[in-house]
Design a protein around this motif. Structure first.
Motif, PDB file in Angstrom:
ATOM      1  N   ARG A  50       0.791  -1.213   0.000  1.00 15.78           N
ATOM      2  CA  ARG A  50       0.000   0.000   0.000  1.00 15.78           C
ATOM      3  C   ARG A  50       0.836   1.282   0.000  1.00 15.78           C
ATOM      4  O   ARG A  50       0.321   2.361  -0.105  1.00 15.78           O
ATOM      5  CB  ARG A  50      -0.936   0.015   1.204  1.00 15.78           C
ATOM      6  CG  ARG A  50      -1.912  -1.137   1.165  1.00 15.78           C
ATOM      7  CD  ARG A  50      -2.900  -1.028   2.293  1.00 15.78           C
ATOM      8  NE  ARG A  50      -3.756  -2.173   2.351  1.00 15.78           N
ATOM      9  CZ  ARG A  50      -4.885  -2.299   1.683  1.00 15.78           C
ATOM     10  NH1 ARG A  50      -5.293  -1.348   0.905  1.00 15.78           N
ATOM     11  NH2 ARG A  50      -5.617  -3.385   1.780  1.00 15.78           N
ATOM     12  N   VAL A  51       2.133   1.171   0.139  1.00 12.05           N
ATOM     13  CA  VAL A  51       2.997   2.354   0.219  1.00 12.05           C
ATOM     14  C   VAL A  51       3.931   2.356  -0.981  1.00 12.05           C
ATOM     15  O   VAL A  51       4.523   1.344  -1.319  1.00 12.05           O
ATOM     16  CB  VAL A  51       3.827   2.335   1.529  1.00 12.05           C
ATOM     17  CG1 VAL A  51       4.742   3.528   1.592  1.00 12.05           C
ATOM     18  CG2 VAL A  51       2.907   2.276   2.736  1.00 12.05           C
ATOM     19  N   PHE A  52       4.033   3.515  -1.629  1.00 13.25           N
ATOM     20  CA  PHE A  52       4.970   3.634  -2.744  1.00 13.25           C
ATOM     21  C   PHE A  52       6.399   3.686  -2.205  1.00 13.25           C
ATOM     22  O   PHE A  52       6.649   4.338  -1.196  1.00 13.25           O
ATOM     23  CB  PHE A  52       4.695   4.909  -3.541  1.00 13.25           C
ATOM     24  CG  PHE A  52       3.390   4.854  -4.307  1.00 13.25           C
ATOM     25  CD1 PHE A  52       3.295   4.097  -5.459  1.00 13.25           C
ATOM     26  CD2 PHE A  52       2.278   5.547  -3.872  1.00 13.25           C
ATOM     27  CE1 PHE A  52       2.124   4.022  -6.163  1.00 13.25           C
ATOM     28  CE2 PHE A  52       1.097   5.486  -4.573  1.00 13.25           C
ATOM     29  CZ  PHE A  52       1.017   4.717  -5.728  1.00 13.25           C
ATOM     30  N   PRO A  53       7.338   3.032  -2.873  1.00 17.02           N
ATOM     31  CA  PRO A  53       8.729   3.095  -2.407  1.00 17.02           C
ATOM     32  C   PRO A  53       9.319   4.490  -2.628  1.00 17.02           C
ATOM     33  O   PRO A  53       8.905   5.206  -3.522  1.00 17.02           O
ATOM     34  CB  PRO A  53       9.437   2.053  -3.293  1.00 17.02           C
ATOM     35  CG  PRO A  53       8.583   1.972  -4.520  1.00 17.02           C
ATOM     36  CD  PRO A  53       7.169   2.242  -4.066  1.00 17.02           C
ATOM     37  N   ILE A  54      10.287   4.851  -1.800  1.00 18.69           N
ATOM     38  CA  ILE A  54      10.987   6.128  -1.947  1.00 18.69           C
ATOM     39  C   ILE A  54      12.011   5.966  -3.072  1.00 18.69           C
ATOM     40  O   ILE A  54      12.837   5.060  -3.052  1.00 18.69           O
ATOM     41  CB  ILE A  54      11.686   6.527  -0.643  1.00 18.69           C
ATOM     42  CG1 ILE A  54      10.632   6.749   0.456  1.00 18.69           C
ATOM     43  CG2 ILE A  54      12.540   7.783  -0.849  1.00 18.69           C
ATOM     44  CD1 ILE A  54      11.208   6.988   1.823  1.00 18.69           C
ATOM     45  N   VAL A  55      11.948   6.867  -4.050  1.00 17.10           N
ATOM     46  CA  VAL A  55      12.886   6.855  -5.165  1.00 17.10           C
ATOM     47  C   VAL A  55      13.859   8.001  -4.993  1.00 17.10           C
ATOM     48  O   VAL A  55      13.448   9.158  -4.911  1.00 17.10           O
ATOM     49  CB  VAL A  55      12.138   6.968  -6.522  1.00 17.10           C
ATOM     50  CG1 VAL A  55      13.130   7.003  -7.671  1.00 17.10           C
ATOM     51  CG2 VAL A  55      11.144   5.844  -6.669  1.00 17.10           C
ATOM     52  N   ARG A  56      15.107   7.698  -4.911  1.00 12.82           N
ATOM     53  CA  ARG A  56      16.136   8.727  -4.737  1.00 12.82           C
ATOM     54  C   ARG A  56      16.925   8.864  -6.033  1.00 12.82           C
ATOM     55  O   ARG A  56      17.181   7.911  -6.705  1.00 12.82           O
ATOM     56  CB  ARG A  56      17.075   8.352  -3.603  1.00 12.82           C
ATOM     57  CG  ARG A  56      16.394   8.160  -2.267  1.00 12.82           C
ATOM     58  CD  ARG A  56      17.417   7.966  -1.156  1.00 12.82           C
ATOM     59  NE  ARG A  56      16.926   7.356   0.050  1.00 12.82           N
ATOM     60  CZ  ARG A  56      16.091   7.900   0.907  1.00 12.82           C
ATOM     61  NH1 ARG A  56      15.620   9.088   0.694  1.00 12.82           N
ATOM     62  NH2 ARG A  56      15.732   7.266   1.996  1.00 12.82           N
ATOM     63  N   GLY A  57      17.332  10.103  -6.319  1.00 15.93           N
ATOM     64  CA  GLY A  57      18.203  10.262  -7.466  1.00 15.93           C
ATOM     65  C   GLY A  57      17.732  11.260  -8.380  1.00 15.93           C
ATOM     66  O   GLY A  57      17.835  11.654  -9.383  1.00 15.93           O
TER      67      GLY A  57
END
Length: 57
Positions: A50-57
């Motif tokens: 249910r939670v979107f992953p954190i995308v870094r960059g």
């Protein structure tokens, strides 16, 4: 997995198909400038998260 095309997805939780039909007729159809409504139903689950992953960059 979903079927159909999507322009603006709206997730609706209702207790029955009759309740869904009432929701569409009473709440969505009266909104001005809605040209059409296409309904798709989920028929399976690909990923249960249910939670979107954190995308870094």
């Amino acid at each position: 997995m979903m079927t159909g095309g999507i322009d603006h997805p709206l997730r609706v939780f209702v207790p029955s198909l009759d309740a869904y039909e009432r929701f569409i007729r009473e709440r969505i159809h009266p909104i001005p400038k809605i040209a059409s409504i296409n309904t798709s139903f989920a028929y399976g689950v690909v990923k249960q998260e249910r939670v979107f992953p954190i995308v870094r960059g």
